[in-house]
Design an enzyme around this catalytic site. Structure first.
Site, PDB file in Angstrom:
ATOM      1  N   GLY A   1       5.371  -5.882   5.916  1.00 20.82           N
ATOM      2  CA  GLY A   1       5.220  -6.703   7.119  1.00 20.82           C
ATOM      3  C   GLY A   1       3.793  -6.712   7.618  1.00 20.82           C
ATOM      4  O   GLY A   1       3.267  -7.748   8.046  1.00 20.82           O
TER       5      GLY A   1
ATOM      6  N   ASP B   1      -1.299  -0.349  10.398  1.00 19.59           N
ATOM      7  CA  ASP B   1      -1.398  -0.646   8.972  1.00 19.59           C
ATOM      8  C   ASP B   1      -1.926  -2.052   8.682  1.00 19.59           C
ATOM      9  O   ASP B   1      -2.189  -2.379   7.533  1.00 19.59           O
ATOM     10  CB  ASP B   1      -0.015  -0.537   8.308  1.00 19.59           C
ATOM     11  CG  ASP B   1       0.404   0.887   8.032  1.00 19.59           C
ATOM     12  OD1 ASP B   1      -0.449   1.789   8.091  1.00 19.59           O
ATOM     13  OD2 ASP B   1       1.599   1.104   7.751  1.00 19.59           O
TER      14      ASP B   1
ATOM     15  N   GLY C   1      10.386  -0.540   2.897  1.00 18.15           N
ATOM     16  CA  GLY C   1      10.175   0.409   1.810  1.00 18.15           C
ATOM     17  C   GLY C   1       8.997   1.344   2.023  1.00 18.15           C
ATOM     18  O   GLY C   1       8.615   2.078   1.117  1.00 18.15           O
ATOM     19  N   GLY C   2       8.384   1.299   3.218  1.00 12.86           N
ATOM     20  CA  GLY C   2       7.254   2.180   3.489  1.00 12.86           C
ATOM     21  C   GLY C   2       5.960   1.749   2.829  1.00 12.86           C
ATOM     22  O   GLY C   2       5.029   2.544   2.710  1.00 12.86           O
ATOM     23  N   MET C   3       5.887   0.496   2.385  1.00 11.47           N
ATOM     24  CA  MET C   3       4.694  -0.004   1.696  1.00 11.47           C
ATOM     25  C   MET C   3       3.931  -1.019   2.530  1.00 11.47           C
ATOM     26  O   MET C   3       3.079  -1.737   2.023  1.00 11.47           O
ATOM     27  CB  MET C   3       5.088  -0.613   0.353  1.00 11.47           C
ATOM     28  CG  MET C   3       5.721   0.370  -0.580  1.00 11.47           C
ATOM     29  SD  MET C   3       6.330  -0.501  -2.028  1.00 11.47           S
ATOM     30  CE  MET C   3       6.064   0.741  -3.264  1.00 11.47           C
ATOM     31  N   ALA C   4       4.245  -1.097   3.815  1.00  9.64           N
ATOM     32  CA  ALA C   4       3.545  -1.956   4.777  1.00  9.64           C
ATOM     33  C   ALA C   4       3.631  -3.435   4.435  1.00  9.64           C
ATOM     34  O   ALA C   4       2.686  -4.193   4.658  1.00  9.64           O
ATOM     35  CB  ALA C   4       2.090  -1.507   4.931  1.00  9.64           C
TER      36      ALA C   4
ATOM     37  N   PRO D   1       8.977  -4.536  -1.220  1.00  8.65           N
ATOM     38  CA  PRO D   1      10.294  -4.187  -0.663  1.00  8.65           C
ATOM     39  C   PRO D   1      10.285  -4.155   0.868  1.00  8.65           C
ATOM     40  O   PRO D   1       9.327  -3.698   1.487  1.00  8.65           O
ATOM     41  CB  PRO D   1      10.560  -2.795  -1.222  1.00  8.65           C
ATOM     42  CG  PRO D   1       9.729  -2.717  -2.455  1.00  8.65           C
ATOM     43  CD  PRO D   1       8.498  -3.537  -2.174  1.00  8.65           C
ATOM     44  N   VAL D   2      11.373  -4.658   1.441  1.00  4.55           N
ATOM     45  CA  VAL D   2      11.546  -4.655   2.890  1.00  4.55           C
ATOM     46  C   VAL D   2      11.906  -3.236   3.326  1.00  4.55           C
ATOM     47  O   VAL D   2      12.774  -2.605   2.733  1.00  4.55           O
ATOM     48  CB  VAL D   2      12.655  -5.646   3.305  1.00  4.55           C
ATOM     49  CG1 VAL D   2      12.913  -5.587   4.800  1.00  4.55           C
ATOM     50  CG2 VAL D   2      12.279  -7.065   2.864  1.00  4.55           C
TER      51      VAL D   2
ATOM     52  N   LYS E   1       0.842  -1.192   0.000  1.00  2.00           N
ATOM     53  CA  LYS E   1       0.000   0.000   0.000  1.00  2.00           C
ATOM     54  C   LYS E   1       0.877   1.242   0.000  1.00  2.00           C
ATOM     55  O   LYS E   1       2.040   1.220   0.376  1.00  2.00           O
ATOM     56  CB  LYS E   1      -0.970   0.021   1.181  1.00  2.00           C
ATOM     57  CG  LYS E   1      -0.311   0.158   2.558  1.00  2.00           C
ATOM     58  CD  LYS E   1      -0.248   1.585   3.015  1.00  2.00           C
ATOM     59  CE  LYS E   1       0.426   1.698   4.383  1.00  2.00           C
ATOM     60  NZ  LYS E   1       1.070   2.963   4.574  1.00  2.00           N
TER      61      LYS E   1
END
Length: 179
Positions: A119, A153, A114-117, A111-112, A14
């Site tokens: 995890g 998130d 990467g600010g895209m949640a 991406p780890v 996201k």
């Protein structure tokens, strides 16, 4: 009990199209107003029966084609493992019953760090996969509440699409979106 041997859930990354941060709340979080957008970039999370007791811990593997994969925890601190454990507690599953032991396999494309949640998305997928595997009967609303306990998130990937987030980001309302 569901007799499936494994369940795989594909979960989206996201981005925040808009993020407004308010004053700190009494609980230490900030009040947020955000617009979440799910992306076509996804991770796959598979939860499989192992025949071992849940109390023996998790066999958690992480593979993928993204940099910094080494930074993803492969133990009980992983958010997906924490999600499965939280669901087991909620459903009052016997941790010593071999029918409840699971393996979690995460295939990362998000991406780890990467600010895209990524995890958070993996935790949401693990909740849904374990729920389907164990056939817990926990309601969708309660699953979203459990997701919010894990992190702000975590509930969004269960909804996907476009959504307005308020509270600390965990209160969601689907938004109509084109394109």
């Amino acid at each position: 009990m569901n007799r499936l041997g494994s369940v795989t859930v594909r979960t989206p990354a996201k981005i925040n199209l808009e993020l407004r941060v308010g004053a700190p709340r009494a609980d230490g979080y900030h009040e947020l107003a955000t617009v979440f957008q799910a992306l076509d970039l996804t991770d796959d999370v598979t939860v499989s029966r192992t025949g071992a007791a849940l109390s023996d811990g998790f066999d958690l593997t992480v593979t993928g084609d993204v940099p910094a994969l080494d930074g993803v925890p492969r133990d009980g601190t992983n958010l997906a493992a924490r999600a499965v454990r939280l669901l087991a507690e909620e459903a009052e599953l016997d941790p010593d019953d071999p029918a409840h032991g699971v393996r979690i396999a995460i295939r990362k494309h998000i991406p780890v760090a990467g600010g895209m949640a990524g995890g958070s998305a993996d935790a949401a997928a693990a909740l849904l996969a374990a729920d389907a595997l164990w056939h817990t009967g926990v309601s969708r609303d309660r699953l979203r509440e459990l997701a919010a306990e894990l992190g702000s998130d975590v509930p969004f990937p269960m909804l996907g699409g476009t959504a307005i987030g308020t509270g600390r980001g965990e209160l969601l309302a689907a938004a109509m979106c084109r394109g």
